[in-house]
Design a protein around this motif. Structure first.
Motif, PDB file in Angstrom:
ATOM      1  N   LYS A   1       0.837  -1.200   0.000  1.00 48.66           N
ATOM      2  CA  LYS A   1       0.000   0.000   0.000  1.00 48.66           C
ATOM      3  C   LYS A   1       0.874   1.254   0.000  1.00 48.66           C
ATOM      4  O   LYS A   1       2.021   1.229   0.431  1.00 48.66           O
ATOM      5  CB  LYS A   1      -0.929  -0.007   1.210  1.00 48.66           C
ATOM      6  CG  LYS A   1      -1.941  -1.136   1.158  1.00 48.66           C
ATOM      7  CD  LYS A   1      -2.841  -1.121   2.350  1.00 48.66           C
ATOM      8  CE  LYS A   1      -3.803  -2.303   2.267  1.00 48.66           C
ATOM      9  NZ  LYS A   1      -4.568  -2.459   3.476  1.00 48.66           N
ATOM     10  N   ILE A   2       0.293   2.344  -0.472  1.00 47.80           N
ATOM     11  CA  ILE A   2       0.974   3.627  -0.496  1.00 47.80           C
ATOM     12  C   ILE A   2       0.498   4.441   0.696  1.00 47.80           C
ATOM     13  O   ILE A   2      -0.710   4.582   0.916  1.00 47.80           O
ATOM     14  CB  ILE A   2       0.649   4.401  -1.808  1.00 47.80           C
ATOM     15  CG1 ILE A   2       1.067   3.608  -3.037  1.00 47.80           C
ATOM     16  CG2 ILE A   2       1.262   5.790  -1.781  1.00 47.80           C
ATOM     17  CD1 ILE A   2       2.528   3.604  -3.343  1.00 47.80           C
ATOM     18  N   SER A   3       1.442   4.974   1.488  1.00 55.05           N
ATOM     19  CA  SER A   3       1.083   5.880   2.582  1.00 55.05           C
ATOM     20  C   SER A   3       1.636   7.261   2.253  1.00 55.05           C
ATOM     21  O   SER A   3       2.745   7.388   1.719  1.00 55.05           O
ATOM     22  CB  SER A   3       1.613   5.367   3.911  1.00 55.05           C
ATOM     23  OG  SER A   3       3.016   5.356   3.922  1.00 55.05           O
ATOM     24  N   ILE A   4       0.841   8.275   2.571  1.00 54.78           N
ATOM     25  CA  ILE A   4       1.176   9.633   2.184  1.00 54.78           C
ATOM     26  C   ILE A   4       1.072  10.542   3.400  1.00 54.78           C
ATOM     27  O   ILE A   4       0.093  10.510   4.138  1.00 54.78           O
ATOM     28  CB  ILE A   4       0.216  10.139   1.088  1.00 54.78           C
ATOM     29  CG1 ILE A   4       0.268   9.201  -0.121  1.00 54.78           C
ATOM     30  CG2 ILE A   4       0.537  11.579   0.690  1.00 54.78           C
ATOM     31  CD1 ILE A   4      -0.897   9.327  -1.058  1.00 54.78           C
ATOM     32  N   VAL A   5       2.102  11.400   3.574  1.00 55.68           N
ATOM     33  CA  VAL A   5       2.084  12.450   4.579  1.00 55.68           C
ATOM     34  C   VAL A   5       2.133  13.756   3.807  1.00 55.68           C
ATOM     35  O   VAL A   5       3.118  14.059   3.146  1.00 55.68           O
ATOM     36  CB  VAL A   5       3.284  12.345   5.544  1.00 55.68           C
ATOM     37  CG1 VAL A   5       3.251  13.481   6.556  1.00 55.68           C
ATOM     38  CG2 VAL A   5       3.312  10.984   6.227  1.00 55.68           C
ATOM     39  N   ALA A   6       1.021  14.510   3.893  1.00 56.11           N
ATOM     40  CA  ALA A   6       0.941  15.784   3.165  1.00 56.11           C
ATOM     41  C   ALA A   6       1.699  16.863   3.937  1.00 56.11           C
ATOM     42  O   ALA A   6       1.869  16.772   5.161  1.00 56.11           O
ATOM     43  CB  ALA A   6      -0.516  16.189   2.996  1.00 56.11           C
ATOM     44  N   LYS A   7       2.164  17.861   3.211  1.00 57.97           N
ATOM     45  CA  LYS A   7       2.795  19.016   3.848  1.00 57.97           C
ATOM     46  C   LYS A   7       1.759  19.723   4.696  1.00 57.97           C
ATOM     47  O   LYS A   7       0.588  19.789   4.336  1.00 57.97           O
ATOM     48  CB  LYS A   7       3.369  19.966   2.785  1.00 57.97           C
ATOM     49  CG  LYS A   7       4.582  19.394   2.086  1.00 57.97           C
ATOM     50  CD  LYS A   7       5.143  20.408   1.101  1.00 57.97           C
ATOM     51  CE  LYS A   7       6.405  19.841   0.436  1.00 57.97           C
ATOM     52  NZ  LYS A   7       6.944  20.775  -0.577  1.00 57.97           N
ATOM     53  N   SER A   8       2.182  20.287   5.814  1.00 57.58           N
ATOM     54  CA  SER A   8       1.233  20.895   6.757  1.00 57.58           C
ATOM     55  C   SER A   8       0.584  22.160   6.204  1.00 57.58           C
ATOM     56  O   SER A   8      -0.538  22.470   6.560  1.00 57.58           O
ATOM     57  CB  SER A   8       1.926  21.194   8.085  1.00 57.58           C
ATOM     58  OG  SER A   8       3.020  22.080   7.874  1.00 57.58           O
ATOM     59  N   GLY A   9       1.231  22.877   5.302  1.00 56.33           N
ATOM     60  CA  GLY A   9       0.675  24.113   4.770  1.00 56.33           C
ATOM     61  C   GLY A   9      -0.249  23.889   3.596  1.00 56.33           C
ATOM     62  O   GLY A   9      -0.693  24.841   2.956  1.00 56.33           O
ATOM     63  N   ARG A  10      -0.611  22.663   3.316  1.00 57.97           N
ATOM     64  CA  ARG A  10      -1.436  22.330   2.160  1.00 57.97           C
ATOM     65  C   ARG A  10      -2.874  22.796   2.402  1.00 57.97           C
ATOM     66  O   ARG A  10      -3.421  22.647   3.468  1.00 57.97           O
ATOM     67  CB  ARG A  10      -1.388  20.806   1.965  1.00 57.97           C
ATOM     68  CG  ARG A  10      -2.233  20.272   0.875  1.00 57.97           C
ATOM     69  CD  ARG A  10      -1.924  18.805   0.696  1.00 57.97           C
ATOM     70  NE  ARG A  10      -2.833  17.928   1.416  1.00 57.97           N
ATOM     71  CZ  ARG A  10      -3.976  17.508   0.928  1.00 57.97           C
ATOM     72  NH1 ARG A  10      -4.384  17.907  -0.241  1.00 57.97           N
ATOM     73  NH2 ARG A  10      -4.736  16.697   1.616  1.00 57.97           N
ATOM     74  N   THR A  11      -3.472  23.334   1.345  1.00 56.27           N
ATOM     75  CA  THR A  11      -4.855  23.796   1.479  1.00 56.27           C
ATOM     76  C   THR A  11      -5.810  22.840   0.808  1.00 56.27           C
ATOM     77  O   THR A  11      -5.490  22.121  -0.077  1.00 56.27           O
ATOM     78  CB  THR A  11      -5.047  25.200   0.857  1.00 56.27           C
ATOM     79  OG1 THR A  11      -4.617  25.165  -0.503  1.00 56.27           O
ATOM     80  CG2 THR A  11      -4.255  26.201   1.659  1.00 56.27           C
TER      81      THR A  11
END
Length: 164
Positions: free
Chosen positions: A154-164
């Motif tokens: 599976k793919i796990s993703i951590v988005a940048k905190s400043g993402r809108t």
């Protein structure tokens, strides 16, 4: 009509230890080939797939009388279940063994930068990865802090905190 030969149904024609040895060798060889060669994105684990395939074949052989008895099929299925459980148990109890049974997460994106070598290593196209990102509501690679291909595919993703 026909008489049922109950003895031939349950009396093994092969040595039960030979069946256990054959099942062990086939399971371990297939497991390590699959573990070394491939881990697919978003799929069931390799060990799960292997168990399903081997058990289906073992059960089919027993039902189709390629073996001479049901006992031989049951012993082979039991051997396959044993190795599936044993490898999971070893990985749980001994962290050094875990890397052999379950691949470590592989970094695919770091701070918005695609790790092309890792994608190539796992034969994942940019389009496949982008599809996984879109499923998580991410439109651009630059929105990703970290993205990993996990050991289970599976793919796990951590988005940048400043993402809108």
């Amino acid at each position: 009509m026909h008489e049922i030969d109950w003895t031939s149904i349950f009396s093994p024609t092969l040595s039960l230890i030979e069946i256990v040895i054959r099942g062990t060798i086939i399971y371990l060889v297939l497991f390590f080939f699959l573990r070394l060669l491939r881990r697919d994105t978003g799929s069931i684990g390799i060990a799960d797939l292997l168990v399903v395939v081997l058990i289906a074949d073992a059960a089919q052989n027993a039902l189709g009388s390629k073996y001479e008895s049901i006992t031989e099929g049951i012993v082979l299925v039991g051997t396959i279940f044993f190795w599936n459980y044993a490898l999971d148990w070893l990985a749980y109890k001994f962290p050094a063994f875990q890397g052999l049974v379950r691949p470590k997460p592989l970094l695919l994106i770091e701070n918005g930068v695609l790790m092309r070598r890792n994608l190539q290593k796992e034969m994942i196209t940019k389009e496949e990865l982008m599809s996984q990102l879109r499923e998580q509501g991410i439109e651009e690679i630059t929105e990703v802090k970290e993205c990993y291909l996990e050991g289970d595919g599976k793919i796990s993703i951590v988005a940048k905190s400043g993402r809108t």
